[in-house]
Design an enzyme around this catalytic site. Structure first.
Site, PDB file in Angstrom:
ATOM      1  N   ARG A   1      13.854  30.213 -12.806  1.00  0.00           N
ATOM      2  CA  ARG A   1      12.951  30.807 -11.812  1.00  0.00           C
ATOM      3  C   ARG A   1      13.650  31.057 -10.471  1.00  0.00           C
ATOM      4  O   ARG A   1      13.292  31.999  -9.763  1.00  0.00           O
ATOM      5  CB  ARG A   1      11.725  29.922 -11.615  1.00  0.00           C
TER       6      ARG A   1
ATOM      7  N   GLY B   1       1.028  30.529 -17.825  1.00  0.00           N
ATOM      8  CA  GLY B   1      -0.426  30.645 -17.698  1.00  0.00           C
ATOM      9  C   GLY B   1      -0.858  31.968 -17.081  1.00  0.00           C
ATOM     10  O   GLY B   1      -1.827  32.588 -17.539  1.00  0.00           O
TER      11      GLY B   1
END
Ligand code: ADP
Ligand code: MG
Length: 395
Positions: free
Chosen positions: A37, A371
């Site tokens: 990330r 998610g």
């Protein structure tokens, strides 16, 4: 997809820019385990820096209860500086006098990293005072944290109330890749789902089934589906309270698009060195649990993937962390990465599996958001994007 402004629509030179990135990375013993990330956020930060902005970066990290030191952003700052090749000034607060002073003293090209946004109790409550405090640090807000765009927190949507706000390049890339799957996927469109829990993914199963040509299901979640079809699943992972719901999905008009494993790798216990064997799905012994899809199934899934125009994959096919139960995930991953078509992988563990196999460069899009990606594919509006849309008027 809604309309929002991007960095292409604004001048950032000489401006103070607050970037909400998703730098929520696994950390152990004070160092970053997996910097995926951070690497994904780096181009946005570099672009702003090189364009002459003062760059103030913020992110949450993990789930602190209080301000436990292991959730401080210091290792993230170190890794960002190391891979970015520029200095990163780590601040010890999220807002407050010290932060104000440090930002006021910074100049064009400087990069500052605020402390974990979740150290502020107002973050998850989307507290207006915290949002205003963050906004006061900058002239422009860039939301680049796709993985947090499904959460209405102070640093994701609150800040938008007080500052002109645009979507960052990573957020745009994520939304475009998933948007293509939602609105215009090259057919046949195949979705591959796995991972531990069917309850995490029932929403995406029901909303994607009408759009896909095929849905291949492995991982721990397949056992709840097999149980719903009446198979004996031994002591495999199962969510009893979801069986009725799953049975309805399987019996729906789209139910025959779902493909379940024909064979299973079962183990005598949940352990890396468990005794394992391949059995037919009709013959799972009572005292065994399924920890991977079998070789026949892996071959069927791989062939279906190779014949697809687009593929979305979320969730490993087995307990890939253990070599003995990795082969299903590996065969599926190789089919996906050989594939010349449009391929998107989302989910922390699925991305970790690809990286473990050295295949992360070979997909069309590797999503940083688990998610958030699933919510978007369910057709839900992401609060972060909705907030940005207010700033798109007139463009
Ligand atoms: P992602 O992060 O890609 O969305 P999930 O978090 O849903 O994936 O699931 C990943 C986890 O599922 C992995 O830790 C893996 O070990 C576990 N898993 C996969 N198959 C099984 C299985 N048959 N039994 C138990 N756990 C499983
Ligand atoms: Mg996961």
């Amino acid at each position: 997809m809604g309309r929002y402004r991007t960095l292409d629509d604004v001048e950032v030179s000489g401006q103070r820019v607050l970037v909400r990135a998703d730098l929520n990375v696994p950390i152990s013993a004070g160092s970053v385990d997996d910097d995926f990330r951070i690497r994904a956020s780096l181009p946005t930060i570099s672009r702003l820096r090189e364009a002459g902005a003062t760059v103030v970066v913020c992110s949450h990290l993990g789930r602190p209860q209080d301000r436990e030191p292991e959730f401080r952003m210091n290792p993230v700052a170190d890794r960002l500086a190391q891979i970015g090749g520029f200095p990163v000034r780590k601040l010890d607060g999220v807002v407050g006098d010290e932060v104000d002073a440090a930002v006021a003293a910074a100049g064009p090209g400087d990069v500052l990293l605020l402390e974990n946004t979740r150290f502020e109790p107002g973050e998850k409550k989307n507290d207006a005072a915290l949002a205003e405090g963050l906004a006061s640090l900058a002239d422009l807000f860039v939301l680049d944290a796709f993985g947090s765009a499904h959460r209405a927190h102070a640093s994701t949507v609150g800040v938008d109330d007080y500052l002109p706000s645009v979507a960052g390049p990573l957020l745009v890339a994520e939304v475009e890749a998933l948007g293509t799957l939602l609105t215009d996927p090259p057919h046949p469109f195949t979705v591959v789902l796995g991972g531990a829990k069917v309850s995490d993914k029932l929403g995406v199963i029901t909303s994607l089934l009408p759009k896909v040509d095929m849905m291949l299901i492995g991982g721990g979640m397949c056992f709840t589906l097999l149980a719903a079809e009446g198979y004996e699943i031994g002591s495999s992972l199962v969510e009893e309270d979801r069986i009725d719901e799953v049975r309805d999905v399987l019996a729906s008009q789209w139910g025959d698009r779902i493909r379940l494993p024909d064979d299973i790798v079962v183990a005598d216990r949940f352990a890396a060195d468990a005794q394992s064997e391949v059995v037919d799905r009709n013959a799972i012994p009572d005292d065994r649990l399924g920890l991977d899809i079998g070789p026949k199934t892996a071959g069927v899934f791989a062939a279906a993937i190779r014949g697809s125009g687009s593929v979305f994959w979320n969730g490993p096919m087995g307990v890939f962390e253990w070599e003995r139960f990795r082969s299903g995930t590996e065969i599926v991953a190789r089919a996906l990465t050989d594939h010349p078509g449009f391929t998107v992988v989302g989910g922390g563990d699925s991305v970790a599996a690809l990286r473990m196999l050295g295949l992360e460069g070979a997909v069309s899009h590797l999503s940083t958001g688990g998610g958030a990606g699933l919510e978007m594919l369910e057709g839900k509006a992401l609060p972060g994007l909705v907030a940005l849309e207010r700033w798109s008027e007139g463009t």
